[in-house]
Design an enzyme around this catalytic site. Structure first.
Site, PDB file in Angstrom:
ATOM      1  N   TRP A 116      59.181  51.435  14.013  1.00 13.24           N
ATOM      2  CA  TRP A 116      59.767  51.000  12.730  1.00 13.24           C
ATOM      3  C   TRP A 116      60.525  52.187  12.133  1.00 13.24           C
ATOM      4  O   TRP A 116      60.020  53.318  12.143  1.00 13.24           O
ATOM      5  CB  TRP A 116      58.641  50.534  11.818  1.00 13.24           C
ATOM      6  CG  TRP A 116      59.059  50.137  10.437  1.00 13.24           C
ATOM      7  CD1 TRP A 116      60.060  49.282  10.096  1.00 13.24           C
ATOM      8  CD2 TRP A 116      58.460  50.578   9.212  1.00 13.24           C
ATOM      9  NE1 TRP A 116      60.118  49.157   8.734  1.00 13.24           N
ATOM     10  CE2 TRP A 116      59.149  49.933   8.164  1.00 13.24           C
ATOM     11  CE3 TRP A 116      57.400  51.427   8.891  1.00 13.24           C
ATOM     12  CZ2 TRP A 116      58.827  50.115   6.831  1.00 13.24           C
ATOM     13  CZ3 TRP A 116      57.075  51.616   7.560  1.00 13.24           C
ATOM     14  CH2 TRP A 116      57.785  50.967   6.539  1.00 13.24           C
ATOM     15  N   ASP A 124      48.963  50.372  11.880  1.00 14.23           N
ATOM     16  CA  ASP A 124      49.937  49.779  10.979  1.00 14.23           C
ATOM     17  C   ASP A 124      49.894  48.274  11.269  1.00 14.23           C
ATOM     18  O   ASP A 124      50.354  47.823  12.320  1.00 14.23           O
ATOM     19  CB  ASP A 124      51.324  50.362  11.266  1.00 14.23           C
ATOM     20  CG  ASP A 124      52.376  49.772  10.349  1.00 14.23           C
ATOM     21  OD1 ASP A 124      52.045  48.874   9.557  1.00 14.23           O
ATOM     22  OD2 ASP A 124      53.539  50.210  10.416  1.00 14.23           O
ATOM     23  N   LYS A 168      54.945  39.958   5.192  1.00 16.35           N
ATOM     24  CA  LYS A 168      55.396  38.993   6.202  1.00 16.35           C
ATOM     25  C   LYS A 168      54.445  37.796   6.272  1.00 16.35           C
ATOM     26  O   LYS A 168      54.875  36.656   6.291  1.00 16.35           O
ATOM     27  CB  LYS A 168      55.467  39.638   7.583  1.00 16.35           C
ATOM     28  CG  LYS A 168      55.946  41.066   7.593  1.00 16.35           C
ATOM     29  CD  LYS A 168      57.442  41.189   7.488  1.00 16.35           C
ATOM     30  CE  LYS A 168      57.821  42.642   7.273  1.00 16.35           C
ATOM     31  NZ  LYS A 168      59.206  42.946   7.417  1.00 16.35           N
TER      32      LYS A 168
HETATM   33  C1  PLP Z   1      55.865  48.044  11.552  1.00 14.47           C
HETATM   34  C2  PLP Z   1      56.038  47.926  10.086  1.00 14.47           C
HETATM   35  N1  PLP Z   1      55.215  48.588   9.288  1.00 14.47           N
HETATM   36  C3  PLP Z   1      55.301  48.506   7.953  1.00 14.47           C
HETATM   37  C4  PLP Z   1      56.254  47.738   7.356  1.00 14.47           C
HETATM   38  C5  PLP Z   1      56.245  47.745   5.870  1.00 14.47           C
HETATM   39  O1  PLP Z   1      56.599  46.642   5.211  1.00 14.47           O
HETATM   40  P1  PLP Z   1      56.275  46.421   3.682  1.00 14.47           P
HETATM   41  O2  PLP Z   1      56.231  47.763   3.016  1.00 14.47           O
HETATM   42  O3  PLP Z   1      57.381  45.582   3.193  1.00 14.47           O
HETATM   43  O4  PLP Z   1      54.950  45.754   3.640  1.00 14.47           O
HETATM   44  C6  PLP Z   1      57.175  47.036   8.157  1.00 14.47           C
HETATM   45  C7  PLP Z   1      58.260  46.245   7.559  1.00 14.47           C
HETATM   46  O5  PLP Z   1      59.197  45.826   8.147  1.00 14.47           O
HETATM   47  C8  PLP Z   1      57.048  47.127   9.547  1.00 14.47           C
HETATM   48  O6  PLP Z   1      57.856  46.461  10.379  1.00 14.47           O
END
Ligand code: PLP
Length: 417
Positions: free
Chosen positions: A146, A227, A264
């Site tokens: 990411w 994560d 998500k």
């Molecule tokens: C692998 C991964 N980790 C963390 C996130 C963090 O997303 P958010 O801060 O919107 O919950 C994302 C978002 O695309 C992600 O793909």
């Protein structure tokens, strides 16, 4: 008599901020802005990882819709949450990831804190590690990953080391390199693991591979930080998606950190609803860890946002709403799977050069196409199809109205048309 006035021009001092560097805009947010500004009727956004329904619109999950009604009927106020966040949310979120049986076993060894979605959870995890570990551990991050992982940890002063886990040739997991890296990490290093739906490749270890990875980490005394941004969203089943977390904690009895996002899997993108928790092997260590999290949270944001946590807690504590949410997860993951297959068939049907089997082997929100940056640019400029530079596409941006156009355009581009 005339008098002349002279104006003294005081040379302006250099700006207080003259040493601020210029940082280019975040690539994926910049791409969304470009897409929004594009007036072409057939434009397609496969950039940002946000769910869209079959008409290309954002979707408020049925369970979330109901939860909002419940909250309104109860009378929603706008008071502060406690510093650590909403207690029922923290409890239900960690229980969701661990499963009831493991949760019961480890609950007195848990430190939990509500966070600003998944990013905030990772950031709090980094802050905690920085407060509790000297010298600072190295952070090992799988590559590709990411786009924000390195920034989150390097901005906190950590040395981040990329390690390859994916073979671009076979378009699958490179277990040999993965294990060689783990075996070569200094003890007490931190390893970031995508719990499921590996972003951007959609390439997850099998259950057997997870077991091997976990055992290697235990032997080498490495600290896993999961994560977990896609629990339930990946396969449609939370228990399946939480396999690695539960195996590491329940079977291997490892200490772990887990960063949860409800962006998500509940569609609470803008509500910034997340949770970080640590399982430790001693109750006192957990109590202390949680107290550090509380201090860190207080100094950063004082207390986290309430609305999303209340929505999620209502869904997770009400059996009817929870059952509805499980159906929503199936709806979202099922639609994404169907679009993955439709794109695969479209690419083959339009004679797109190359083998596309990897597309259907991958899982989760993303497809990692393996196109060159030139093709990605041409798709944007000629066909108004937007995707990340590394040719990661958000499959959720596909729908029955555009998937054939996308497949045909990719095939045409690859043939040099
Ligand atoms: C692998 C991964 N980790 C963390 C996130 C963090 O997303 P958010 O801060 O919107 O919950 C994302 C978002 O695309 C992600 O793909």
């Amino acid at each position: 008599m005339t008098t002349t006035t002279t104006t003294t021009i005081i040379p302006s001092n250099p700006s207080f901020f003259s040493s601020a560097p210029f940082i280019p805009a975040d690539a994926i947010f910049a791409l969304t802005a470009e897409y929004t500004a594009d007036k072409h009727p057939q434009k397609v956004n496969l950039g940002q990882g946000t769910y869209r329904d079959s008409t290309g619109q954002p979707w408020v999950l049925a369970a979330v819709q109901k939860s909002r009604e419940v909250l309104l009927n109860q009378g929603l106020n706008h008071e502060y949450l406690p510093i650590l966040g909403l207690q029922t949310f923290r409890q239900e979120a960690s229980k969701l990831a661990l499963g009831g049986e493991i949760y019961d076993r480890v609950q007195d060894r848990l430190a939990t804190c509500q966070s600003l979605s998944g990013t905030g959870a990772l950031h709090l995890a980094g802050l905690l590690l920085r407060s509790c570990r000297a010298p600072l551990p190295k952070i090992y991050i799988p590559a590709p990953t990411w786009s924000n992982h390195h920034q989150v940890f390097s901005s906190l002063g950590f040395e981040c080391i990329s390690f390859p886990y994916y073979s671009a040739t076979s378009k699958s997991l490179d277990m040999e390199t993965y294990l060689a890296t783990l075996n070569g990490c200094p003890e007490n290093s931190v390893v970031i693991l995508h719990a499921c739906a590996h972003n951007p490749t959609g390439c997850d270890p099998s259950r057997e591979e997870w077991k091997t990875i976990g055992k290697a980490m235990k032997e080498r005394k490495l600290f896993p930080v999961f994560d977990a941004a896609y629990l339930g969203f990946n396969s449609g089943n939370v228990d399946d998606d939480a396999f690695a977390i539960r195996y590491f904690v329940g079977e291997l009895e490892l200490e772990v950190g887990v960063c949860l996002s409800f962006a998500k899997n509940m569609g609470l993108y803008g509500e910034r609803t997340g949770c970080v928790f640590f399982v430790s092997n001693a109750a006192q260590a957990a109590t202390n860890t949680q107290s550090v999290l509380e201090m860190l949270q207080r100094s950063e944001v004082s207390n986290p946002p309430a609305y999303g946590a209340k929505i999620a807690a209502t869904v997770l504590t009400d059996p009817e709403l929870k059952a509805l949410w499980y159906k929503d997860l199936e709806t979202m993951s099922g639609r994404i799977r169907a679009m993955r297959v439709a794109l695969f068939e479209g690419l083959n049907g339009h004679g797109a050069p190359g083998n596309w089997d990897h597309l259907v082997r991958q899982s989760g929100m993303f497809g990692f196409l393996g196109l060159s940056p030139e093709v990605v640019l041409r798709l944007k400029e000629k066909y108004h199809i937007y995707m990340a530079d590394n040719s990661r596409i958000s499959i959720a941006g596909l729908n029955p109205g555009n998937v054939d156009y996308v497949a045909r355009s990719i095939a045409g581009c690859l043939r040099g048309e």
